[in-house]
Write an enzyme that holds these catalytic residues in place. Structure first.
Site, mmCIF file in Angstrom:
data_model
loop_
_atom_site.group_PDB
_atom_site.id
_atom_site.type_symbol
_atom_site.label_atom_id
_atom_site.label_comp_id
_atom_site.label_asym_id
_atom_site.label_seq_id
_atom_site.Cartn_x
_atom_site.Cartn_y
_atom_site.Cartn_z
ATOM 1 N N THR A 1 39.494 33.778 57.702
ATOM 2 C CA THR A 1 38.725 35.024 57.785
ATOM 3 C C THR A 1 37.366 34.864 58.476
ATOM 4 O O THR A 1 36.860 33.758 58.658
ATOM 5 C CB THR A 1 38.462 35.589 56.374
ATOM 6 O OG1 THR A 1 37.580 34.706 55.668
ATOM 7 C CG2 THR A 1 39.747 35.773 55.595
ATOM 8 N N ASP A 2 36.794 36.017 58.799
ATOM 9 C CA ASP A 2 35.417 36.051 59.286
ATOM 10 C C ASP A 2 34.495 36.148 58.064
ATOM 11 O O ASP A 2 34.955 36.075 56.924
ATOM 12 C CB ASP A 2 35.214 37.214 60.263
ATOM 13 C CG ASP A 2 35.484 38.586 59.643
ATOM 14 O OD1 ASP A 2 35.496 38.715 58.395
ATOM 15 O OD2 ASP A 2 35.680 39.536 60.417
ATOM 16 N N TYR A 3 33.204 36.349 58.300
ATOM 17 C CA TYR A 3 32.258 36.394 57.184
ATOM 18 C C TYR A 3 32.453 37.600 56.274
ATOM 19 O O TYR A 3 32.008 37.604 55.143
ATOM 20 C CB TYR A 3 30.813 36.358 57.701
ATOM 21 C CG TYR A 3 30.456 35.032 58.310
ATOM 22 C CD1 TYR A 3 30.363 33.893 57.524
ATOM 23 C CD2 TYR A 3 30.227 34.900 59.671
ATOM 24 C CE1 TYR A 3 30.050 32.657 58.072
ATOM 25 C CE2 TYR A 3 29.913 33.670 60.233
ATOM 26 C CZ TYR A 3 29.826 32.566 59.422
ATOM 27 O OH TYR A 3 29.517 31.350 59.956
ATOM 28 N N GLY A 4 33.142 38.614 56.753
ATOM 29 C CA GLY A 4 33.409 39.808 55.948
ATOM 30 C C GLY A 4 34.688 39.723 55.134
ATOM 31 O O GLY A 4 35.056 40.659 54.445
ATOM 32 N N ILE B 1 37.697 39.436 56.410
ATOM 33 C CA ILE B 1 38.793 40.033 57.172
ATOM 34 C C ILE B 1 39.441 38.923 58.012
ATOM 35 O O ILE B 1 38.752 38.119 58.631
ATOM 36 C CB ILE B 1 38.275 41.147 58.122
ATOM 37 C CG1 ILE B 1 37.487 42.204 57.343
ATOM 38 C CG2 ILE B 1 39.409 41.761 58.920
ATOM 39 C CD1 ILE B 1 38.286 42.961 56.324
#
Length: 165
Positions: free
Chosen positions: A40-43, A45
């Site tokens: 995932t990314d930092y969010g 997602i």
């Protein structure tokens, strides 16, 4: 103003990657994935490139399930690089979620292998990704496209592609 309203540009629909819901459960190899932090990314997602990794993992496991081990292909001097890829993101997966990567070989044409994919929720109610991938058989030593697939590989792949129809 000339009386015309400004229109928001729209991305044209791509039917090439639409897989009818009625076909998502028929003759597909299923590969379960779970979203871990490194996907995932930092969010939280799933990063878009992660889906490509899952497609390849599912394809390699599908081949293994019919007796075509990728290591054996390499030992035969055969590689299967991706030469065409189309992917459509319908909905994002998030950290902690599970999904099923469904794959099937659409067609074998000479040394060209066409694969279809759908990534769906574990209950198959949500569609996250659809994709199409084309591979070609390459002679690893010469770096050139093979004229023919190895006979045992061709036989197994032909059986697999007929199951998808």
């Amino acid at each position: 103003m000339s009386g015309k309203t400004a229109e928001t540009p729209q991305i044209p629909p791509s039917n090439a990657l639409d897989i009818p819901a009625s076909q998502v459960s028929e003759n597909w190899f299923e590969y379960l994935v779970k979203v871990h932090p490194h996907h995932t990314d930092y969010g939280g997602i799933v990063w878009h490139g992660t889906y490509l990794t899952w497609l390849e993992e599912a394809r390699v496991e599908c081949l293994r399930s019919i007796g075509v081990d990728f290591a054996d292909l390499v030992a035969l001097g055969c590689d299967l690089p991706v030469v065409d890829l189309s992917i459509r993101y319908h909905r994002s997966l998030q950290l902690g979620m599970s999904a099923i990567v469904k794959t099937r070989m659409h067609e074998v044409t000479g040394v060209r292998l066409d694969w279809d994919y759908a990534i769906v929720s574990a209950d198959t109610q949500e569609l996250y990704v659809t994709a199409k991938v084309t591979l070609v058989a390459v002679d690893r030593e010469r770096g050139k496209i093979m004229r023919h697939l190895p006979a045992n590989v061709k036989d197994a792949l032909t059986k697999l592609s007929t199951l998808a129809k």
